[in-house]
Design a protein around this motif. Structure first.
Motif, PDB file in Angstrom:
ATOM      1  N   GLN A   1       0.827  -1.197   0.000  1.00  0.00           N
ATOM      2  CA  GLN A   1       0.000   0.000   0.000  1.00  0.00           C
ATOM      3  C   GLN A   1       0.858   1.243   0.000  1.00  0.00           C
ATOM      4  O   GLN A   1       1.968   1.241   0.503  1.00  0.00           O
ATOM      5  N   VAL A   2       0.325   2.274  -0.640  1.00  0.00           N
ATOM      6  CA  VAL A   2       1.038   3.551  -0.744  1.00  0.00           C
ATOM      7  C   VAL A   2       0.111   4.660  -0.269  1.00  0.00           C
ATOM      8  O   VAL A   2      -1.082   4.674  -0.591  1.00  0.00           O
ATOM      9  N   GLN A   3       0.649   5.579   0.482  1.00  0.00           N
ATOM     10  CA  GLN A   3      -0.101   6.745   0.924  1.00  0.00           C
ATOM     11  C   GLN A   3       0.458   7.985   0.231  1.00  0.00           C
ATOM     12  O   GLN A   3       1.673   8.151   0.133  1.00  0.00           O
ATOM     13  N   LEU A   4      -0.443   8.837  -0.241  1.00  0.00           N
ATOM     14  CA  LEU A   4      -0.072  10.114  -0.844  1.00  0.00           C
ATOM     15  C   LEU A   4      -0.631  11.225   0.039  1.00  0.00           C
ATOM     16  O   LEU A   4      -1.834  11.278   0.281  1.00  0.00           O
ATOM     17  N   VAL A   5       0.236  12.095   0.495  1.00  0.00           N
ATOM     18  CA  VAL A   5      -0.173  13.191   1.364  1.00  0.00           C
ATOM     19  C   VAL A   5       0.113  14.506   0.650  1.00  0.00           C
ATOM     20  O   VAL A   5       1.256  14.803   0.312  1.00  0.00           O
ATOM     21  N   ALA A  23       3.712  13.902  -1.116  1.00  0.00           N
ATOM     22  CA  ALA A  23       4.742  12.942  -0.706  1.00  0.00           C
ATOM     23  C   ALA A  23       4.142  11.547  -0.683  1.00  0.00           C
ATOM     24  O   ALA A  23       3.069  11.336  -0.101  1.00  0.00           O
ATOM     25  N   ALA A  24       4.845  10.610  -1.305  1.00  0.00           N
ATOM     26  CA  ALA A  24       4.406   9.213  -1.338  1.00  0.00           C
ATOM     27  C   ALA A  24       5.215   8.401  -0.345  1.00  0.00           C
ATOM     28  O   ALA A  24       6.432   8.571  -0.236  1.00  0.00           O
ATOM     29  N   ASP A  98       1.576   6.372 -10.124  1.00  0.00           N
ATOM     30  CA  ASP A  98       1.580   5.033 -10.721  1.00  0.00           C
ATOM     31  C   ASP A  98       2.804   4.308 -10.167  1.00  0.00           C
ATOM     32  O   ASP A  98       3.929   4.705 -10.463  1.00  0.00           O
ATOM     33  N   VAL A  99       2.564   3.270  -9.368  1.00  0.00           N
ATOM     34  CA  VAL A  99       3.627   2.674  -8.565  1.00  0.00           C
ATOM     35  C   VAL A  99       3.839   1.213  -8.926  1.00  0.00           C
ATOM     36  O   VAL A  99       2.870   0.455  -9.091  1.00  0.00           O
ATOM     37  N   ASP A 110       0.214  -0.455  -9.569  1.00  0.00           N
ATOM     38  CA  ASP A 110      -1.073  -0.001  -9.050  1.00  0.00           C
ATOM     39  C   ASP A 110      -1.101   1.515  -9.076  1.00  0.00           C
ATOM     40  O   ASP A 110      -0.052   2.174  -9.176  1.00  0.00           O
ATOM     41  N   ASP A 111      -2.297   2.044  -8.992  1.00  0.00           N
ATOM     42  CA  ASP A 111      -2.535   3.472  -9.122  1.00  0.00           C
ATOM     43  C   ASP A 111      -3.083   4.004  -7.805  1.00  0.00           C
ATOM     44  O   ASP A 111      -3.990   3.401  -7.220  1.00  0.00           O
TER      45      ASP A 111
END
Length: 123
Positions: A1-5, A23-24, A98-99, A110-111
């Motif tokens: 999982q990725v968080q974008l703030v 920031a990812a 896009d990671v 995943d997006d």
């Protein structure tokens, strides 16, 4: 999982400037592209600008010459410098990434989306 703030939204007068940052963090093998989208009330979400890991960028025609996207690959961040803002730039701005992940056996992409930050241009 990725968080974008995201950060940096707010109220600004026409002709003013704002800088958005995103920031990812999380389980990231590589971020292929990062970008900014926006959605105004009653309208569909639209691309503002995108930057790939190579540094290649694409901007919407409506922001060319006014907005500049940049990224720091080492820090997994993307910024959007917005100058000469207009009332029609008013929208919620969303960060997108896009990671590529590595599971230990295979790669998959995943997006991800940030929660959005409001930009209001008004006198």
């Amino acid at each position: 999982q990725v968080q974008l703030v995201e950060s940096g939204g707010g109220l600004v007068q026409p002709g003013g400037s704002l800088r958005l940052s995103c920031a990812a963090s999380g389980s990231i093998f590589r971020i292929n592209a990062m970008g900014w989208y926006r959605q105004a009330p009653g309208k569909q979400r639209e691309l503002v600008a995108v930057i790939r890991s190579s540094g290649r960028t694409n901007d919407a025609d409506s922001v060319k010459g006014r907005f500049t996207i940049s990224r720091d690959n080492a820090k997994n961040t993307v910024d959007l410098q917005m100058n000469n803002l207009k009332a029609q730039d008013t929208a919620v701005y969303y960060c997108n990434a896009d990671v590529t992940h590595y599971s230990g056996q295979y790669y998959f992409t995943d997006d991800y989306w940030g929660q959005g930050t409001q930009v209001t241009v008004s006198s």
